[in-house]
Design an enzyme around this catalytic site. Structure first.
Site, mmCIF file in Angstrom:
data_model
loop_
_atom_site.group_PDB
_atom_site.id
_atom_site.type_symbol
_atom_site.label_atom_id
_atom_site.label_comp_id
_atom_site.label_asym_id
_atom_site.label_seq_id
_atom_site.Cartn_x
_atom_site.Cartn_y
_atom_site.Cartn_z
ATOM 1 N NE ARG A 101 -5.689 -1.866 9.500
ATOM 2 C CZ ARG A 101 -6.720 -1.855 8.656
ATOM 3 N NH1 ARG A 101 -7.226 -2.986 8.214
ATOM 4 N NH2 ARG A 101 -7.228 -0.716 8.225
ATOM 5 C CG HIS A 128 -9.815 3.164 10.696
ATOM 6 N ND1 HIS A 128 -8.526 3.356 10.251
ATOM 7 C CD2 HIS A 128 -10.439 2.459 9.704
ATOM 8 C CE1 HIS A 128 -8.381 2.788 9.063
ATOM 9 N NE2 HIS A 128 -9.515 2.250 8.712
ATOM 10 C CD GLN A 131 -12.357 4.641 5.877
ATOM 11 O OE1 GLN A 131 -11.598 3.705 5.685
ATOM 12 N NE2 GLN A 131 -13.029 5.222 4.885
ATOM 13 C CG ASP A 216 -17.248 -0.432 10.474
ATOM 14 O OD1 ASP A 216 -17.060 -1.178 9.492
ATOM 15 O OD2 ASP A 216 -16.399 -0.270 11.373
ATOM 16 C CB CYS A 256 -14.614 2.392 6.725
ATOM 17 S SG CYS A 256 -14.986 0.972 7.787
ATOM 18 N NE ARG A 284 -8.167 5.143 4.473
ATOM 19 C CZ ARG A 284 -7.938 4.005 5.140
ATOM 20 N NH1 ARG A 284 -8.848 3.049 5.134
ATOM 21 N NH2 ARG A 284 -6.828 3.829 5.844
HETATM 22 N N1 NVA Z 1 -14.478 -1.643 12.449
HETATM 23 C C1 NVA Z 1 -13.788 -2.383 11.425
HETATM 24 C C2 NVA Z 1 -13.187 -1.448 10.436
HETATM 25 C C3 NVA Z 1 -12.439 -2.124 9.310
HETATM 26 C C4 NVA Z 1 -11.799 -1.151 8.360
HETATM 27 C C5 NVA Z 1 -12.729 -3.275 12.063
HETATM 28 O O1 NVA Z 1 -12.048 -2.805 12.981
HETATM 29 O O2 NVA Z 1 -12.603 -4.425 11.671
HETATM 30 N N1 CP Z 2 -11.399 0.744 5.440
HETATM 31 C C1 CP Z 2 -10.280 0.042 5.695
HETATM 32 O O1 CP Z 2 -9.478 0.388 6.573
HETATM 33 O O2 CP Z 2 -10.113 -1.030 4.890
HETATM 34 P P1 CP Z 2 -8.984 -2.154 5.022
HETATM 35 O O3 CP Z 2 -9.289 -2.947 6.274
HETATM 36 O O4 CP Z 2 -9.129 -2.956 3.774
HETATM 37 O O5 CP Z 2 -7.649 -1.480 5.132
#
Ligand code: NVA
Ligand code: CP
Length: 298
Positions: A101, A128, A131, A216, A256, A284
């Site tokens: 990540r 992502h 997800q 989101d 998500c 997930r």
């Molecule tokens: N768009 C959000 C998704 C988090 C799971 C982010 O990147 O922070």
């Molecule tokens: N939806 C998701 O990826 O959640 P986290 O940021 O908690 O991993």
């Protein structure tokens, strides 16, 4: 056989994606069916915060008899500037799979290029895909095949939105994206998948007759300093009861998570019965189990 990575949904064919999702449903219903991964180790390299993704991966490995090692920037040499190319080659000699990540999608791609073990995108600024496995699994469980359905994305054209565009192309559904001027998803992706995706400015119009409405956060990780400015820019883009009333009466709502009630979604919609966000979160874990099982076969 060449190593297989999962950096975007496009790394797997539609048959492979469907097989992973079917398997996720299978192992969810009968967890003992998941293949034994004892002696297998997953490294989790996370430059951003996470609850669901980290816990889902770690629990998935534990339940399959394997183990995982969590490496944040604070406690690995990557955080002190060791090149990703070197880290990829070193970890490839010790562990069996890596989930990353990070901010820059290019960093993930570089890691994968030098890795001889599967690399999974656990979220980048651009995509992502994990997800989406959970989201498609959740839709399938509640409403059947998503092919031919209409999905409406309301809000930021962010990493999740880009992955929804990839999903529209792979799973063959129509995607309507409603976002304010300046917050569109990746322009090349839009162009490549223009037969599946349409852009709207009016969220109500985009939501009309939708089978699934998704949103989101307005400020993703890394955009914290823009938060208040973004709240102004996204005014009128909240998914609320009025928006859901435009969709089909059977429409589902997904997010998500984490969610900001009162911003991108009203509390009423997030906590309504057609909101399947808790199933999405649980899935997930099942879908990542199926993905790990699949990638670790190569
Ligand atoms: N768009 C959000 C998704 C988090 C799971 C982010 O990147 O922070
Ligand atoms: N939806 C998701 O990826 O959640 P986290 O940021 O908690 O991993």
């Amino acid at each position: 056989m060449a190593v297989k990575h999962f950096l975007t949904l496009q790394d797997l064919s539609i048959d492979e994606l469907r097989a992973v999702i079917d398997r996720a449903i299978e192992v969810k219903n009968e967890p003992t069916l998941a293949e034994d991964q004892s002696k297998k180790t997953l490294a989790l390299i996370f430059d951003k915060a996470s609850t669901r993704t980290r816990v889902a991966f770690e629990v998935a490995m534990t339940q399959m008899g394997g183990s995982s090692i969590f490496l944040s920037n604070a406690d690995s040499q990557l955080g002190r500037g060791e090149p990703v190319e070197d880290s990829a080659r070193v970890l490839s000699r010790m562990v069996d799979c890596v989930a990353i990540r990070t901010f820059d999608h290019g960093k993930l791609q570089r890691f994968a290029e030098y890795s001889s073990i599967p690399v999974i995108n656990a979220l980048t600024d651009d995509y992502h895909p994990c997800q989406l496995l959970a989201d498609i699994q959740t839709y399938t469980e509640h409403r059947g095949n998503i092919s031919g359905k209409t999905v409406t994305w309301i809000g930021d054209g962010n990493n999740m939105c880009n992955s929804y565009i990839n999903a529209a192309s792979q799973f063959d559904f129509e995607l309507k994206v409603a976002c304010p001027d300046g917050f569109e998803p990746n322009a090349d992706l839009l162009k490549t998948h223009s037969n599946r995706v349409a852009l709207f400015r009016d969220p109500a119009e985009a939501a009309r007759e939708a089978d699934l409405v998704v949103t989101d956060v307005w400020a993703s990780m890394g955009q914290e300093s823009e938060e208040s400015e973004r709240i102004n820019s996204f005014e009128g883009y909240q998914v609320n009861a009025e928006i859901m009333a435009e969709a089909k009466s059977s429409a589902l709502f997904m997010h998500c998570l984490p969610a900001h009630r009162g911003e991108e979604v009203s509390a009423e919609v997030l906590d309504a019965k057609d909101s399947v966000v808790w199933d999405e979160a649980e899935n997930r874990m099942h879908s990542q189990k199926a993905l790990l099982e699949y990638l670790l076969k190569f």
